[in-house]
Write an enzyme that holds these catalytic residues in place. Structure first.
Site, PDB file in Angstrom:
ATOM      1  N   CYS A   2       0.833  -1.195   0.000  1.00 20.62           N
ATOM      2  CA  CYS A   2       0.000   0.000   0.000  1.00 20.62           C
ATOM      3  C   CYS A   2       0.874   1.254   0.000  1.00 20.62           C
ATOM      4  O   CYS A   2       1.891   1.307   0.680  1.00 20.62           O
ATOM      5  CB  CYS A   2      -0.956   0.087   1.182  1.00 20.62           C
ATOM      6  SG  CYS A   2      -2.116  -1.265   1.270  1.00 20.62           S
ATOM      7  N   ARG A  27       4.021  -0.434  -4.771  1.00 13.12           N
ATOM      8  CA  ARG A  27       3.729  -0.931  -3.424  1.00 13.12           C
ATOM      9  C   ARG A  27       2.417  -1.704  -3.350  1.00 13.12           C
ATOM     10  O   ARG A  27       2.111  -2.341  -2.342  1.00 13.12           O
ATOM     11  CB  ARG A  27       3.653   0.240  -2.440  1.00 13.12           C
ATOM     12  CG  ARG A  27       4.929   1.023  -2.318  1.00 13.12           C
ATOM     13  CD  ARG A  27       4.780   2.125  -1.308  1.00 13.12           C
ATOM     14  NE  ARG A  27       4.621   1.599   0.035  1.00 13.12           N
ATOM     15  CZ  ARG A  27       5.618   1.262   0.833  1.00 13.12           C
ATOM     16  NH1 ARG A  27       6.853   1.404   0.416  1.00 13.12           N
ATOM     17  NH2 ARG A  27       5.401   0.799   2.038  1.00 13.12           N
ATOM     18  N   TRP A  74      -2.778  -2.739  -1.724  1.00 17.79           N
ATOM     19  CA  TRP A  74      -2.457  -4.161  -1.864  1.00 17.79           C
ATOM     20  C   TRP A  74      -3.329  -4.848  -0.811  1.00 17.79           C
ATOM     21  O   TRP A  74      -3.113  -4.683   0.388  1.00 17.79           O
ATOM     22  CB  TRP A  74      -0.970  -4.393  -1.594  1.00 17.79           C
ATOM     23  CG  TRP A  74      -0.519  -5.797  -1.852  1.00 17.79           C
ATOM     24  CD1 TRP A  74      -0.120  -6.326  -3.053  1.00 17.79           C
ATOM     25  CD2 TRP A  74      -0.384  -6.858  -0.890  1.00 17.79           C
ATOM     26  NE1 TRP A  74       0.233  -7.648  -2.889  1.00 17.79           N
ATOM     27  CE2 TRP A  74       0.090  -7.996  -1.584  1.00 17.79           C
ATOM     28  CE3 TRP A  74      -0.620  -6.957   0.476  1.00 17.79           C
ATOM     29  CZ2 TRP A  74       0.331  -9.211  -0.941  1.00 17.79           C
ATOM     30  CZ3 TRP A  74      -0.385  -8.171   1.107  1.00 17.79           C
ATOM     31  CH2 TRP A  74       0.086  -9.281   0.398  1.00 17.79           C
ATOM     32  N   ASN A  98      -1.858   2.018   5.692  1.00 17.60           N
ATOM     33  CA  ASN A  98      -1.026   0.909   5.243  1.00 17.60           C
ATOM     34  C   ASN A  98      -0.708   0.102   6.496  1.00 17.60           C
ATOM     35  O   ASN A  98      -0.137   0.648   7.444  1.00 17.60           O
ATOM     36  CB  ASN A  98       0.245   1.493   4.597  1.00 17.60           C
ATOM     37  CG  ASN A  98       1.310   0.445   4.339  1.00 17.60           C
ATOM     38  OD1 ASN A  98       1.017  -0.734   4.250  1.00 17.60           O
ATOM     39  ND2 ASN A  98       2.554   0.890   4.220  1.00 17.60           N
ATOM     40  N   GLY A  99      -1.084  -1.181   6.514  1.00 15.38           N
ATOM     41  CA  GLY A  99      -0.831  -2.002   7.695  1.00 15.38           C
ATOM     42  C   GLY A  99      -2.027  -2.886   7.980  1.00 15.38           C
ATOM     43  O   GLY A  99      -2.892  -3.071   7.123  1.00 15.38           O
ATOM     44  N   GLU A 482      17.926 -17.354  -8.086  1.00 16.25           N
ATOM     45  CA  GLU A 482      17.461 -16.006  -8.431  1.00 16.25           C
ATOM     46  C   GLU A 482      16.862 -15.983  -9.843  1.00 16.25           C
ATOM     47  O   GLU A 482      15.835 -15.340 -10.080  1.00 16.25           O
ATOM     48  CB  GLU A 482      18.633 -15.024  -8.294  1.00 16.25           C
ATOM     49  CG  GLU A 482      18.362 -13.595  -8.715  1.00 16.25           C
ATOM     50  CD  GLU A 482      17.220 -12.916  -7.951  1.00 16.25           C
ATOM     51  OE1 GLU A 482      16.723 -13.468  -6.967  1.00 16.25           O
ATOM     52  OE2 GLU A 482      16.814 -11.828  -8.398  1.00 16.25           O
ATOM     53  N   LYS A 486      13.003 -14.859 -10.663  1.00 18.95           N
ATOM     54  CA  LYS A 486      12.702 -13.769 -11.600  1.00 18.95           C
ATOM     55  C   LYS A 486      11.724 -14.246 -12.652  1.00 18.95           C
ATOM     56  O   LYS A 486      10.742 -13.585 -12.955  1.00 18.95           O
ATOM     57  CB  LYS A 486      14.015 -13.324 -12.248  1.00 18.95           C
ATOM     58  CG  LYS A 486      14.220 -11.889 -12.453  1.00 18.95           C
ATOM     59  CD  LYS A 486      14.588 -11.038 -11.275  1.00 18.95           C
ATOM     60  CE  LYS A 486      13.863 -11.278 -10.004  1.00 18.95           C
ATOM     61  NZ  LYS A 486      14.413 -10.663  -8.833  1.00 18.95           N
ATOM     62  N   GLU A 489       8.158 -14.859 -11.179  1.00 29.05           N
ATOM     63  CA  GLU A 489       7.370 -13.718 -10.704  1.00 29.05           C
ATOM     64  C   GLU A 489       6.887 -12.812 -11.827  1.00 29.05           C
ATOM     65  O   GLU A 489       5.819 -12.224 -11.717  1.00 29.05           O
ATOM     66  CB  GLU A 489       8.053 -12.940  -9.577  1.00 29.05           C
ATOM     67  CG  GLU A 489       9.274 -12.169  -9.883  1.00 29.05           C
ATOM     68  CD  GLU A 489       9.850 -11.468  -8.643  1.00 29.05           C
ATOM     69  OE1 GLU A 489       9.132 -11.163  -7.690  1.00 29.05           O
ATOM     70  OE2 GLU A 489      11.076 -11.220  -8.653  1.00 29.05           O
ATOM     71  N   HIS A 505      19.113 -36.218  -7.585  1.00 32.77           N
ATOM     72  CA  HIS A 505      18.395 -36.642  -6.365  1.00 32.77           C
ATOM     73  C   HIS A 505      16.905 -36.336  -6.460  1.00 32.77           C
ATOM     74  O   HIS A 505      16.221 -36.307  -5.446  1.00 32.77           O
ATOM     75  CB  HIS A 505      19.007 -35.971  -5.131  1.00 32.77           C
ATOM     76  CG  HIS A 505      20.440 -36.336  -4.923  1.00 32.77           C
ATOM     77  ND1 HIS A 505      20.838 -37.586  -4.482  1.00 32.77           N
ATOM     78  CD2 HIS A 505      21.583 -35.646  -5.140  1.00 32.77           C
ATOM     79  CE1 HIS A 505      22.150 -37.629  -4.425  1.00 32.77           C
ATOM     80  NE2 HIS A 505      22.625 -36.462  -4.833  1.00 32.77           N
ATOM     81  N   LYS A 610       6.056  -4.452  -3.896  1.00 33.11           N
ATOM     82  CA  LYS A 610       7.500  -4.234  -3.794  1.00 33.11           C
ATOM     83  C   LYS A 610       8.007  -4.396  -2.362  1.00 33.11           C
ATOM     84  O   LYS A 610       8.999  -5.069  -2.123  1.00 33.11           O
ATOM     85  CB  LYS A 610       7.817  -2.827  -4.316  1.00 33.11           C
ATOM     86  CG  LYS A 610       9.287  -2.494  -4.363  1.00 33.11           C
ATOM     87  CD  LYS A 610       9.979  -3.213  -5.491  1.00 33.11           C
ATOM     88  CE  LYS A 610      11.466  -2.938  -5.548  1.00 33.11           C
ATOM     89  NZ  LYS A 610      12.163  -3.957  -6.349  1.00 33.11           N
TER      90      LYS A 610
HETATM   91  O1  M6R Z   1      13.052  -5.109   0.124  1.00 33.76           O
HETATM   92  P1  M6R Z   1      13.575  -6.479   0.374  1.00 33.76           P
HETATM   93  O2  M6R Z   1      14.904  -6.706  -0.274  1.00 33.76           O
HETATM   94  O3  M6R Z   1      13.611  -6.834   1.824  1.00 33.76           O
HETATM   95  O4  M6R Z   1      12.533  -7.442  -0.316  1.00 33.76           O
HETATM   96  C1  M6R Z   1      12.636  -8.819  -0.194  1.00 33.76           C
HETATM   97  C2  M6R Z   1      11.735  -9.526  -1.166  1.00 33.76           C
HETATM   98  O5  M6R Z   1      10.397  -9.197  -0.918  1.00 33.76           O
HETATM   99  C3  M6R Z   1      12.070  -9.188  -2.619  1.00 33.76           C
HETATM  100  O6  M6R Z   1      13.398  -9.473  -2.919  1.00 33.76           O
HETATM  101  C4  M6R Z   1      11.150  -9.973  -3.581  1.00 33.76           C
HETATM  102  O7  M6R Z   1      11.435 -11.341  -3.496  1.00 33.76           O
HETATM  103  C5  M6R Z   1      11.292  -9.454  -5.004  1.00 33.76           C
HETATM  104  N1  M6R Z   1      10.009  -9.380  -5.619  1.00 33.76           N
HETATM  105  C6  M6R Z   1      12.156 -10.294  -5.859  1.00 33.76           C
HETATM  106  O8  M6R Z   1      12.243  -9.844  -7.158  1.00 33.76           O
END
Ligand code: M6R
Length: 615
Positions: A2, A27, A74, A98-99, A482, A486, A489, A505, A610
């Site tokens: 949010c 956000r 969100w 937000n919260g 990673e 990527k 997502e 395995h 984010k």
């Molecule tokens: O702001 P942060 O680095 O703490 O965020 C951690 C994760 O939420 C963040 O890396 C998330 O996995 C991303 N969407 C990855 O691309």
């Protein structure tokens, strides 16, 4: 999670609020709204879906007024809908939040019994009702908000306005971020700096329990007990254009291409090759402190967790101290073995991730020294740390993290060299060699970005895949994790990252002609005398023998790996510990082009946000 923005001044503010929300859309983006107070009273316009839906609605009717609040959501309580979108209004009071308010059901029951009628399924609406009730009792807006806050349990960043108290915003924060911006005859509030960067670079970061009454000429800051505070004004060195797309189709694409610059900014002024040492502004680590340490404990989530696995390898190799890496969401609930001989490193782009912050607090409460690797200056994790190592990536707007990852790796490398020097495990000549390699990295990043067309062609070829496996060994294993994150997502293709040696395995059972496998196979002869390279060649053969289709990321000049692959992407070579910074880039571009080709929403993938400021 949010985004909040608010303005009080002399200008018509609806457009300004929307412009701020656009910078905060990362956000949360399932609905948005604004509330503006003008001659016609308090007007609220809200719309389910992206900000463009709100803009269309505002095109039909633009509320007029120079005091306003806006929100991009969100969803936590209540599905995305017009009714559940913020601001929530009741009896001339409008609120954005937000919260999560944990006791909202109890409070709602109480208010329902008193005849209040609710129009949404959210926890937030409770605030509008509580504040209105307090105003009806005769309190002014600031006191009414303070009284309402005493009744709720939970987390919040809150901005409130009222018809009865025009030209005033009342804001407060507890666990969700909020920053006040100081303008010329106007003032602002926002969840994050980019929302107000076009108007001011002078900000005050609010801390837990802070409460502010904002008018166009004044910001009165008090703590939870009503005592006056002076938090100090910070000048932001980000420029407004840093938060723009600058001709790129997506922020993610721009951010991938910014990595050489971001890495240079992260390294600059911190490493001295002649002295073979590193100087970390913001970190007060000395030999006495470091030699006492028995372990380093890293906590992080998502991409930052992947960077941390590489960080472990860097610190253990160069500083010879045991390192544990935990997912922050697991660490905080497992009674961890942490004491005053532990250095806890919290890694977070946003510096606001609830689980990382919670774990960091947990480790610090057990006596650990807390070091933060963060991108956002003044964020909660940075503020709570004993030492802060900022990554200087600049604002990262794309939800999928890219430049945050590579700059975190550079920060870890600097930290590892520093710890190695302080512990005496790294000689000056060795440190010099490592630092020379680090200085070359931005240039190598530029070089790998030049292979974009080749990477794009591979991405288009495999963009119809249903699943994809990423394999890597040693320093390339976190890159495999990673790469898979990527891809899933932003393209919604199911992807798994695996240590290549683990393939037999289990995952090998999945391999057939429908399972493309991206193999990270650079040569890294120094760290393991080429063992990883030899072994990964074997893994590629195992995939091929089962009909699997190989996409290989290999060292420039390597003639063996490309022969075994359907698509091959070359990489310049470097120090193996730094190789992940280079080798992750083709995986970022591959995912980006797959997603763009499939037409998904690259910068704002479904269901994500984010900053994850809820557990
Ligand atoms: O702001 P942060 O680095 O703490 O965020 C951690 C994760 O939420 C963040 O890396 C998330 O996995 C991303 N969407 C990855 O691309």
């Amino acid at each position: 999670m949010c985004g909040i923005v608010g303005y009080v001044g002399d200008e018509e503010c609806a457009g300004l609020l929307v412009e701020g929300l656009r910078k905060l859309e990362y956000r949360g983006y399932d609905s948005a709204g604004v509330a503006v107070l003008g001659k016609k009273g308090l007007e609220v316009v809200r719309a389910k879906g992206k900000l463009s839906n709100l803009e269309a609605r505002l095109g039909e009717h633009m509320p007029k007024g120079a005091t306003g609040i806006g929100h991009t959501r969100w969803a936590t309580h209540g599905k995305p809908s017009d009714e559940n979108a913020h601001p929530h209004k009741y009896g001339g009071v409008a609120v954005v939040h937000n919260g999560i308010i944990e006791n909202h059901l109890e409070l709602k029951d109480e208010l329902l019994k008193q005849g209040h009628k609710f129009s949404s399924e959210t926890d937030t609406e409770i605030f509008a009702h509580l504040i209105h009730r307090e105003i009806e009792k005769g309190l002014r807006l600031p006191e009414a908000v303070r009284s309402a806050l005493k009744q709720v349990k939970g987390t919040y960043a809150l901005a409130v306005m009222s018809e009865k108290f025009p030209e005033m915003l009342v804001v407060s924060k507890n666990a969700s971020p909020l920053v006040v911006g100081l303008g010329d005859k106007c003032n602002f509030v926002a969840s994050d700096v980019p929302a107000i960067l076009a108007h001011t670079r002078d900000v005050i970061y609010l801390e837990e329990g802070d409460f502010a009454v904002i008018t166009k000429g004044e910001v009165e800051l008090t703590n939870a007990n009503g005592e006056k505070l002076n938090r100090g004004v910070k000048r932001i060195d980000w420029t407004p254009t840093m938060a723009e797309k600058n001709g790129h189709k997506h922020f993610m694409h721009k951010e991938i291409h910014e990595q050489a610059r971001a890495l240079t900014d992260t390294i600059r002024g911190r490493a001295n090759i002649e002295e073979g040492d590193v100087f970390l502004d913001g970190c007060r680590l000395d030999a006495k402190l470091v030699q006492r340490l028995t372990k380093v404990q890293i906590v992080a989530c998502g991409t930052s967790w992947h960077a941390s696995i590489t960080g472990k390898l860097m610190i253990e190799t160069l500083a010879r101290i045991p390192v544990e890496v935990d997912l922050a969401s697991e660490f905080r609930y497992r009674d961890p073995l942490v004491d005053d001989k532990t250095l806890c490193v919290a890694v977070s782009q946003s510096g606001e991730t609830a689980d990382t912050l919670g774990s960091f607090r947990e480790a610090k409460s057990r006596g650990a020294r807390g070091l933060a690797i963060c991108n956002v200056v003044g964020s909660a994790i940075a503020r709570e740390a004993d030492d802060v190592l900022y990554t200087h990536a600049g604002p990262e707007i794309g939800v999928a993290s890219t430049k945050a990852f590579t700059t975190q790796l550079a920060a870890f490398f600097l930290l590892a060299v520093r710890l190695g020097r302080l512990r005496g495990t790294l000689s000056v000549p060795d440190a010099q060699k490592h630092l020379e390699a680090l200085f070359e990295v931005p240039m190598l990043v530029e070089r790998v970005l030049k292979y974009e067309e080749q990477i794009k062609a591979a991405a288009y070829k495999f963009s119809n895949a249903r699943d994809l496996l990423f394999l890597g060994r040693g320093p390339q294993y976190p890159v495999a994790l990673e790469g898979a994150l990527k891809l899933k997502e932003i393209s919604y293709i199911h992807a798994e990252g695996y240590a290549a040696g683990e393939m037999k395995h289990g995952p090998i059972a999945l391999i057939d002609e429908n399972m493309p496998v991206m193999v990270l196979a650079p040569r890294d002869s120094t760290i393991d005398a080429g063992v990883n390279y030899e072994k990964i060649l074997g893994n590629i053969q195992e995939v091929r023998a089962r009909g699997g289709r190989v996409i290989a990321i290999h060292s420039e000049g390597d003639t063996q790996v490309p022969k075994l692959a359907e698509a091959a992407i070359p990489l310049p070579q470097t120090n193996p510990l730094l190789m992940p910074i280079i080798s992750v880039i083709p995986t970022q571009l591959f995912s980006y082009h797959v997603a763009d080709h499939r037409g998904t929403d690259v910068d704002q993938p479904r269901n994500l946000a984010k900053s994850v400021t809820v557990e």
